[in-house]
Design a protein around this motif. Sequence first.
Motif, PDB file in Angstrom:
ATOM      1  N   MET A  27       0.836  -1.202   0.000  1.00 22.79           N
ATOM      2  CA  MET A  27       0.000   0.000   0.000  1.00 22.79           C
ATOM      3  C   MET A  27       0.869   1.249   0.000  1.00 22.79           C
ATOM      4  SD  MET A  27      -2.933   1.033   2.780  1.00 22.79           S
ATOM      5  CE  MET A  27      -3.778   2.619   2.714  1.00 22.79           C
ATOM      6  N   GLY A  28       1.929   1.229   0.785  1.00 23.77           N
ATOM      7  CA  GLY A  28       2.832   2.374   0.827  1.00 23.77           C
ATOM      8  C   GLY A  28       3.476   2.655  -0.514  1.00 23.77           C
ATOM      9  N   GLY A  29       3.843   1.589  -1.232  1.00 22.28           N
ATOM     10  CA  GLY A  29       4.439   1.762  -2.550  1.00 22.28           C
ATOM     11  C   GLY A  29       3.478   2.401  -3.540  1.00 22.28           C
ATOM     12  N   ILE A  30       2.206   2.010  -3.467  1.00 20.13           N
ATOM     13  CA  ILE A  30       1.200   2.600  -4.360  1.00 20.13           C
ATOM     14  C   ILE A  30       1.021   4.082  -4.051  1.00 20.13           C
ATOM     15  CG2 ILE A  30      -1.233   2.569  -5.032  1.00 20.13           C
ATOM     16  CD1 ILE A  30      -1.236  -0.435  -4.470  1.00 20.13           C
ATOM     17  N   VAL A  31       0.948   4.408  -2.775  1.00 21.46           N
ATOM     18  CA  VAL A  31       0.768   5.809  -2.381  1.00 21.46           C
ATOM     19  C   VAL A  31       1.979   6.648  -2.779  1.00 21.46           C
ATOM     20  CG1 VAL A  31       0.571   7.362  -0.394  1.00 21.46           C
ATOM     21  CG2 VAL A  31      -0.821   5.292  -0.494  1.00 21.46           C
ATOM     22  N   GLU A  32       3.172   6.103  -2.603  1.00 17.95           N
ATOM     23  CA  GLU A  32       4.383   6.826  -3.009  1.00 17.95           C
ATOM     24  C   GLU A  32       4.329   7.168  -4.497  1.00 17.95           C
ATOM     25  OE1 GLU A  32       9.253   6.175  -3.263  1.00 17.95           O
ATOM     26  OE2 GLU A  32       7.984   4.663  -2.310  1.00 17.95           O
ATOM     27  N   THR A  33       3.937   6.192  -5.321  1.00 16.71           N
ATOM     28  CA  THR A  33       3.813   6.422  -6.759  1.00 16.71           C
ATOM     29  C   THR A  33       2.719   7.438  -7.052  1.00 16.71           C
ATOM     30  OG1 THR A  33       4.568   4.176  -7.245  1.00 16.71           O
ATOM     31  CG2 THR A  33       3.373   5.324  -8.984  1.00 16.71           C
ATOM     32  N   SER A  59      -7.389   1.258  -5.449  1.00 10.20           N
ATOM     33  CA  SER A  59      -6.482   0.221  -4.933  1.00 10.20           C
ATOM     34  C   SER A  59      -6.046   0.541  -3.512  1.00 10.20           C
ATOM     35  CB  SER A  59      -5.250   0.099  -5.838  1.00 10.20           C
ATOM     36  OG  SER A  59      -5.609  -0.307  -7.143  1.00 10.20           O
ATOM     37  N   VAL A  60      -5.781   1.822  -3.259  1.00  7.09           N
ATOM     38  CA  VAL A  60      -5.380   2.243  -1.914  1.00  7.09           C
ATOM     39  C   VAL A  60      -6.501   1.962  -0.916  1.00  7.09           C
ATOM     40  CG1 VAL A  60      -4.788   4.229  -0.466  1.00  7.09           C
ATOM     41  CG2 VAL A  60      -3.752   3.981  -2.736  1.00  7.09           C
ATOM     42  N   ASN A  61      -7.711   2.317  -1.286  1.00  8.28           N
ATOM     43  CA  ASN A  61      -8.846   2.089  -0.393  1.00  8.28           C
ATOM     44  C   ASN A  61      -9.104   0.603  -0.157  1.00  8.28           C
ATOM     45  OD1 ASN A  61      -9.286   4.835  -0.119  1.00  8.28           O
ATOM     46  ND2 ASN A  61     -10.798   4.925  -1.768  1.00  8.28           N
ATOM     47  N   GLU A  62      -8.902  -0.193  -1.198  1.00 10.56           N
ATOM     48  CA  GLU A  62      -9.084  -1.645  -1.065  1.00 10.56           C
ATOM     49  C   GLU A  62      -8.089  -2.232  -0.082  1.00 10.56           C
ATOM     50  OE1 GLU A  62      -9.113  -5.697  -3.848  1.00 10.56           O
ATOM     51  OE2 GLU A  62      -8.932  -3.713  -4.768  1.00 10.56           O
ATOM     52  N   LEU A  63      -6.834  -1.819  -0.191  1.00 11.58           N
ATOM     53  CA  LEU A  63      -5.809  -2.305   0.739  1.00 11.58           C
ATOM     54  C   LEU A  63      -6.054  -1.785   2.148  1.00 11.58           C
ATOM     55  CD1 LEU A  63      -2.620  -2.093  -1.492  1.00 11.58           C
ATOM     56  CD2 LEU A  63      -3.441  -4.140  -0.298  1.00 11.58           C
ATOM     57  N   GLU A  97      -2.561   6.892   7.899  1.00  9.40           N
ATOM     58  CA  GLU A  97      -1.729   7.984   7.372  1.00  9.40           C
ATOM     59  C   GLU A  97      -1.529   7.804   5.861  1.00  9.40           C
ATOM     60  OE1 GLU A  97      -1.180  10.336   9.385  1.00  9.40           O
ATOM     61  OE2 GLU A  97      -1.265   9.396  11.367  1.00  9.40           O
ATOM     62  N   LEU A  98      -1.278   6.575   5.428  1.00  6.17           N
ATOM     63  CA  LEU A  98      -1.089   6.316   4.007  1.00  6.17           C
ATOM     64  C   LEU A  98      -2.361   6.622   3.221  1.00  6.17           C
ATOM     65  CD1 LEU A  98       0.872   2.914   3.989  1.00  6.17           C
ATOM     66  CD2 LEU A  98       1.793   5.203   3.584  1.00  6.17           C
ATOM     67  N   GLU A  99      -3.500   6.229   3.778  1.00  2.51           N
ATOM     68  CA  GLU A  99      -4.763   6.466   3.091  1.00  2.51           C
ATOM     69  C   GLU A  99      -5.013   7.961   2.906  1.00  2.51           C
ATOM     70  OE1 GLU A  99      -8.900   7.257   2.400  1.00  2.51           O
ATOM     71  OE2 GLU A  99      -7.917   7.681   4.312  1.00  2.51           O
ATOM     72  N   ARG A 100      -4.651   8.743   3.907  1.00  6.95           N
ATOM     73  CA  ARG A 100      -4.829  10.197   3.808  1.00  6.95           C
ATOM     74  C   ARG A 100      -3.853  10.809   2.812  1.00  6.95           C
ATOM     75  NH1 ARG A 100      -5.186  10.455  10.325  1.00  6.95           N
ATOM     76  NH2 ARG A 100      -7.379   9.812  10.524  1.00  6.95           N
ATOM     77  N   MET A 101      -2.639  10.257   2.729  1.00  6.49           N
ATOM     78  CA  MET A 101      -1.707  10.717   1.699  1.00  6.49           C
ATOM     79  C   MET A 101      -2.295  10.482   0.317  1.00  6.49           C
ATOM     80  SD  MET A 101       2.055   9.416   2.928  1.00  6.49           S
ATOM     81  CE  MET A 101       2.412   9.146   4.654  1.00  6.49           C
ATOM     82  N   GLY A 102      -2.901   9.299   0.135  1.00  9.27           N
ATOM     83  CA  GLY A 102      -3.527   8.996  -1.146  1.00  9.27           C
ATOM     84  C   GLY A 102      -4.654   9.958  -1.472  1.00  9.27           C
ATOM     85  N   ASP A 103      -5.422  10.337  -0.455  1.00 13.59           N
ATOM     86  CA  ASP A 103      -6.496  11.314  -0.662  1.00 13.59           C
ATOM     87  C   ASP A 103      -5.943  12.657  -1.119  1.00 13.59           C
ATOM     88  OD1 ASP A 103      -8.450   9.510   0.031  1.00 13.59           O
ATOM     89  OD2 ASP A 103      -8.674  10.224   2.095  1.00 13.59           O
ATOM     90  N   GLU A 104      -4.821  13.066  -0.525  1.00 17.44           N
ATOM     91  CA  GLU A 104      -4.205  14.346  -0.912  1.00 17.44           C
ATOM     92  C   GLU A 104      -3.663  14.279  -2.337  1.00 17.44           C
ATOM     93  OE1 GLU A 104      -4.505  17.044   0.714  1.00 17.44           O
ATOM     94  OE2 GLU A 104      -5.206  16.263   2.643  1.00 17.44           O
ATOM     95  N   ILE A 202       0.857  15.968   3.295  1.00 16.08           N
ATOM     96  CA  ILE A 202       1.494  14.674   3.041  1.00 16.08           C
ATOM     97  C   ILE A 202       2.762  14.546   3.878  1.00 16.08           C
ATOM     98  CG2 ILE A 202       2.718  13.303   1.295  1.00 16.08           C
ATOM     99  CD1 ILE A 202       0.640  14.395  -0.745  1.00 16.08           C
ATOM    100  N   GLY A 203       3.524  15.634   3.971  1.00 18.07           N
ATOM    101  CA  GLY A 203       4.711  15.628   4.829  1.00 18.07           C
ATOM    102  C   GLY A 203       4.353  15.346   6.278  1.00 18.07           C
ATOM    103  N   ASP A 204       3.253  15.937   6.745  1.00 13.61           N
ATOM    104  CA  ASP A 204       2.791  15.678   8.118  1.00 13.61           C
ATOM    105  C   ASP A 204       2.472  14.201   8.312  1.00 13.61           C
ATOM    106  OD1 ASP A 204       3.008  18.355   8.782  1.00 13.61           O
ATOM    107  OD2 ASP A 204       0.873  18.789   8.508  1.00 13.61           O
ATOM    108  N   HIS A 205       1.776  13.617   7.345  1.00 13.29           N
ATOM    109  CA  HIS A 205       1.403  12.206   7.468  1.00 13.29           C
ATOM    110  C   HIS A 205       2.636  11.295   7.442  1.00 13.29           C
ATOM    111  CE1 HIS A 205      -2.782  13.096   7.441  1.00 13.29           C
ATOM    112  NE2 HIS A 205      -2.800  13.555   6.202  1.00 13.29           N
TER     113      HIS A 205
END
Length: 249
Positions: A27-33, A59-63, A97-104, A202-205
Amino acid sequence: MKELTTDHISQQFNNELEMLRQHFLTMGGIVETQVQDAVQALLDANGELAEEVRAKDASVNELDGLIDEECTRILAKRQPAASDLRMILSISKAVSELERMGDEAKKIARLTLDLIQNGESPRGYVEISRIGQMVSRMIHDSLDAYARLDIDAAIKVAKKDREVDREYEAALRSLVTYMMEDPRSISSVINVIWVLRSLERIGDHARHTCQHLIFMVKGVDVRHVNVNDLADEVKGVYIVNRSHAIALG
Protein backbone atom coordinates in the motif's frame (compact mmCIF):
# COMPACT_ATOMS: atom_id res chain seq x y z
CA MET A 1 9.86 -8.14 11.12
CA LYS A 2 11.64 -11.10 12.65
CA GLU A 3 13.78 -8.74 14.73
CA LEU A 4 10.68 -7.36 16.45
CA THR A 5 8.25 -10.25 16.64
CA THR A 6 8.78 -13.42 18.62
CA ASP A 7 8.86 -16.98 17.33
CA HIS A 8 5.37 -18.34 17.74
CA ILE A 9 4.36 -21.94 18.20
CA SER A 10 1.84 -21.39 15.45
CA GLN A 11 3.54 -20.90 12.09
CA GLN A 12 0.21 -19.59 10.86
CA PHE A 13 0.49 -16.68 13.30
CA ASN A 14 3.93 -15.84 11.89
CA ASN A 15 2.49 -15.99 8.37
CA GLU A 16 -0.38 -13.69 9.31
CA LEU A 17 1.98 -11.07 10.73
CA GLU A 18 4.24 -11.27 7.68
CA MET A 19 1.26 -10.93 5.33
CA LEU A 20 0.12 -7.86 7.26
CA ARG A 21 3.57 -6.35 6.88
CA GLN A 22 3.67 -7.06 3.16
CA HIS A 23 0.24 -5.56 2.55
CA PHE A 24 1.27 -2.42 4.43
CA LEU A 25 4.44 -1.98 2.37
CA THR A 26 2.53 -2.68 -0.86
CA MET A 27 0.00 0.00 0.00
CA GLY A 28 2.83 2.37 0.83
CA GLY A 29 4.44 1.76 -2.55
CA ILE A 30 1.20 2.60 -4.36
CA VAL A 31 0.77 5.81 -2.38
CA GLU A 32 4.38 6.83 -3.01
CA THR A 33 3.81 6.42 -6.76
CA GLN A 34 0.51 8.28 -6.50
CA VAL A 35 2.15 11.33 -4.96
CA GLN A 36 5.04 11.35 -7.42
CA ASP A 37 2.70 11.01 -10.40
CA ALA A 38 0.32 13.67 -9.08
CA VAL A 39 3.13 16.22 -8.93
CA GLN A 40 4.51 15.20 -12.32
CA ALA A 41 1.06 15.38 -13.90
CA LEU A 42 0.71 18.97 -12.75
CA LEU A 43 4.18 20.01 -13.85
CA ASP A 44 3.68 18.43 -17.29
CA ALA A 45 0.00 19.38 -17.62
CA ASN A 46 -0.62 15.68 -18.21
CA GLY A 47 -4.32 15.00 -17.80
CA GLU A 48 -3.98 11.29 -18.56
CA LEU A 49 -1.48 10.82 -15.75
CA ALA A 50 -3.70 12.82 -13.41
CA GLU A 51 -6.57 10.45 -14.17
CA GLU A 52 -4.31 7.48 -13.42
CA VAL A 53 -3.56 8.99 -10.02
CA ARG A 54 -7.26 9.27 -9.29
CA ALA A 55 -7.85 5.68 -10.43
CA LYS A 56 -5.16 4.35 -8.06
CA ASP A 57 -7.23 5.61 -5.15
CA ALA A 58 -9.46 2.56 -5.50
CA SER A 59 -6.48 0.22 -4.93
CA VAL A 60 -5.38 2.24 -1.91
CA ASN A 61 -8.85 2.09 -0.39
CA GLU A 62 -9.08 -1.65 -1.06
CA LEU A 63 -5.81 -2.31 0.74
CA ASP A 64 -6.87 0.00 3.56
CA GLY A 65 -9.96 -2.12 4.11
CA LEU A 66 -8.04 -5.39 3.76
CA ILE A 67 -5.40 -4.39 6.32
CA ASP A 68 -8.06 -3.18 8.73
CA GLU A 69 -9.77 -6.57 8.50
CA GLU A 70 -6.46 -8.38 9.02
CA CYS A 71 -5.65 -6.32 12.12
CA THR A 72 -9.10 -6.94 13.58
CA ARG A 73 -8.95 -10.67 12.87
CA ILE A 74 -5.50 -11.10 14.41
CA LEU A 75 -6.47 -9.13 17.52
CA ALA A 76 -9.62 -11.20 18.01
CA LYS A 77 -8.11 -14.59 17.16
CA ARG A 78 -4.56 -14.38 18.53
CA GLN A 79 -4.90 -11.85 21.37
CA PRO A 80 -1.30 -10.70 20.80
CA ALA A 81 0.79 -9.06 23.49
CA ALA A 82 3.98 -7.00 23.82
CA SER A 83 5.81 -6.38 20.53
CA ASP A 84 3.23 -8.21 18.42
CA LEU A 85 0.46 -6.02 19.77
CA ARG A 86 2.51 -2.86 19.17
CA MET A 87 3.19 -3.96 15.61
CA ILE A 88 -0.50 -4.42 14.83
CA LEU A 89 -1.53 -1.16 16.49
CA SER A 90 1.28 0.74 14.78
CA ILE A 91 0.47 -0.60 11.32
CA SER A 92 -3.23 0.06 11.88
CA LYS A 93 -2.49 3.73 12.60
CA ALA A 94 0.17 4.07 9.89
CA VAL A 95 -2.24 2.70 7.29
CA SER A 96 -4.60 5.58 8.07
CA GLU A 97 -1.73 7.98 7.37
CA LEU A 98 -1.09 6.32 4.01
CA GLU A 99 -4.76 6.47 3.09
CA ARG A 100 -4.83 10.20 3.81
CA MET A 101 -1.71 10.72 1.70
CA GLY A 102 -3.53 9.00 -1.15
CA ASP A 103 -6.50 11.31 -0.66
CA GLU A 104 -4.21 14.35 -0.91
CA ALA A 105 -2.61 12.96 -4.09
CA LYS A 106 -6.08 12.48 -5.56
CA LYS A 107 -6.89 16.09 -4.65
CA ILE A 108 -3.74 17.31 -6.43
CA ALA A 109 -4.77 15.34 -9.52
CA ARG A 110 -8.21 16.96 -9.47
CA LEU A 111 -6.68 20.43 -9.18
CA THR A 112 -4.33 19.58 -12.04
CA LEU A 113 -7.28 18.73 -14.27
CA ASP A 114 -8.91 22.04 -13.36
CA LEU A 115 -5.76 23.97 -14.26
CA ILE A 116 -5.41 22.09 -17.56
CA GLN A 117 -9.04 22.68 -18.45
CA ASN A 118 -8.67 26.41 -17.84
CA GLY A 119 -5.39 26.55 -19.75
CA GLU A 120 -3.60 28.16 -16.85
CA SER A 121 0.10 28.09 -16.03
CA PRO A 122 0.32 30.22 -12.88
CA ARG A 123 3.21 30.94 -10.59
CA GLY A 124 4.31 28.42 -7.97
CA TYR A 125 5.27 25.44 -10.10
CA VAL A 126 8.93 25.67 -9.04
CA GLU A 127 7.86 25.48 -5.41
CA ILE A 128 5.55 22.55 -6.16
CA SER A 129 8.40 20.68 -7.81
CA ARG A 130 10.76 21.28 -4.89
CA ILE A 131 8.29 20.45 -2.11
CA GLY A 132 6.94 17.51 -4.11
CA GLN A 133 10.41 15.99 -4.27
CA MET A 134 10.88 16.53 -0.54
CA VAL A 135 7.66 14.81 0.53
CA SER A 136 8.13 11.97 -1.98
CA ARG A 137 11.51 11.30 -0.40
CA MET A 138 9.92 11.40 3.06
CA ILE A 139 7.39 8.76 2.04
CA HIS A 140 10.08 6.54 0.51
CA ASP A 141 12.38 6.83 3.52
CA SER A 142 9.57 6.26 6.03
CA LEU A 143 8.59 3.02 4.27
CA ASP A 144 12.23 1.97 4.12
CA ALA A 145 12.50 2.65 7.85
CA TYR A 146 9.47 0.41 8.43
CA ALA A 147 10.96 -2.36 6.33
CA ARG A 148 14.24 -2.23 8.27
CA LEU A 149 12.83 -1.19 11.69
CA ASP A 150 15.32 1.68 11.55
CA ILE A 151 14.55 4.15 14.34
CA ASP A 152 17.40 6.51 13.42
CA ALA A 153 16.07 6.77 9.86
CA ALA A 154 12.55 7.37 11.18
CA ILE A 155 13.77 10.25 13.32
CA LYS A 156 15.57 11.81 10.34
CA VAL A 157 12.40 11.62 8.25
CA ALA A 158 10.33 13.19 11.01
CA LYS A 159 12.77 16.09 11.24
CA LYS A 160 12.51 16.66 7.46
CA ASP A 161 8.93 17.80 8.00
CA ARG A 162 10.27 21.04 9.46
CA GLU A 163 12.03 21.78 6.17
CA VAL A 164 8.83 21.09 4.26
CA ASP A 165 6.94 23.49 6.54
CA ARG A 166 9.51 26.23 5.97
CA GLU A 167 9.40 25.79 2.20
CA TYR A 168 5.59 25.83 2.26
CA GLU A 169 5.43 29.02 4.33
CA ALA A 170 7.95 30.77 2.07
CA ALA A 171 6.02 29.72 -1.05
CA LEU A 172 2.75 30.88 0.49
CA ARG A 173 4.15 34.32 1.26
CA SER A 174 5.48 34.65 -2.29
CA LEU A 175 2.20 33.63 -3.90
CA VAL A 176 0.08 35.90 -1.71
CA THR A 177 2.31 38.82 -2.68
CA TYR A 178 1.97 37.88 -6.35
CA MET A 179 -1.83 37.80 -6.11
CA MET A 180 -1.86 41.24 -4.48
CA GLU A 181 0.22 42.64 -7.33
CA ASP A 182 -1.87 40.92 -10.03
CA PRO A 183 -5.48 40.30 -8.90
CA ARG A 184 -6.24 38.63 -12.24
CA SER A 185 -4.11 35.67 -11.14
CA ILE A 186 -6.05 34.98 -7.95
CA SER A 187 -8.24 32.09 -9.16
CA SER A 188 -5.36 30.15 -10.71
CA VAL A 189 -2.88 30.81 -7.91
CA ILE A 190 -5.42 29.71 -5.32
CA ASN A 191 -5.39 26.27 -6.96
CA VAL A 192 -1.60 26.19 -6.70
CA ILE A 193 -1.83 27.11 -3.03
CA TRP A 194 -4.22 24.19 -2.47
CA VAL A 195 -1.71 21.88 -4.16
CA LEU A 196 1.05 23.14 -1.88
CA ARG A 197 -1.22 22.67 1.12
CA SER A 198 -1.83 19.05 0.11
CA LEU A 199 1.91 18.45 -0.18
CA GLU A 200 2.48 19.99 3.25
CA ARG A 201 -0.14 17.66 4.71
CA ILE A 202 1.49 14.67 3.04
CA GLY A 203 4.71 15.63 4.83
CA ASP A 204 2.79 15.68 8.12
CA HIS A 205 1.40 12.21 7.47
CA ALA A 206 4.89 10.87 6.63
CA ARG A 207 6.12 12.27 9.96
CA HIS A 208 3.24 10.63 11.79
CA THR A 209 4.05 7.33 10.09
CA CYS A 210 7.56 7.47 11.52
CA GLN A 211 6.20 8.28 14.97
CA HIS A 212 4.07 5.13 14.79
CA LEU A 213 7.19 3.14 13.90
CA ILE A 214 8.99 4.46 16.98
CA PHE A 215 6.06 3.27 19.09
CA MET A 216 6.20 -0.13 17.41
CA VAL A 217 9.88 -0.69 18.13
CA LYS A 218 10.41 1.19 21.39
CA GLY A 219 6.97 1.18 22.93
CA VAL A 220 6.95 4.93 23.52
CA ASP A 221 4.31 7.36 22.22
CA VAL A 222 6.14 10.32 20.63
CA ARG A 223 3.20 11.87 18.78
CA HIS A 224 3.29 14.95 20.98
CA VAL A 225 7.07 15.17 21.31
CA ASN A 226 8.91 17.98 19.53
CA VAL A 227 10.75 16.53 16.53
CA ASN A 228 14.02 17.98 17.77
CA ASP A 229 13.62 16.00 21.00
CA LEU A 230 12.77 12.63 19.43
CA ALA A 231 16.26 11.15 19.71
CA ASP A 232 16.58 12.17 23.36
CA GLU A 233 13.10 10.85 24.14
CA VAL A 234 13.85 7.45 22.61
CA LYS A 235 17.25 7.30 24.28
CA GLY A 236 15.72 8.30 27.60
CA VAL A 237 13.17 5.51 27.44
CA TYR A 238 15.91 3.05 26.63
CA ILE A 239 17.96 4.18 29.63
CA VAL A 240 14.95 4.00 31.96
CA ASN A 241 13.97 0.55 30.76
CA ARG A 242 17.53 -0.74 31.01
CA SER A 243 17.98 0.68 34.53
CA HIS A 244 14.71 -0.95 35.58
CA ALA A 245 15.84 -4.28 34.17
CA ILE A 246 19.16 -4.05 36.05
CA ALA A 247 17.34 -3.23 39.28
CA LEU A 248 15.06 -6.23 38.85
CA GLY A 249 18.07 -8.43 38.14
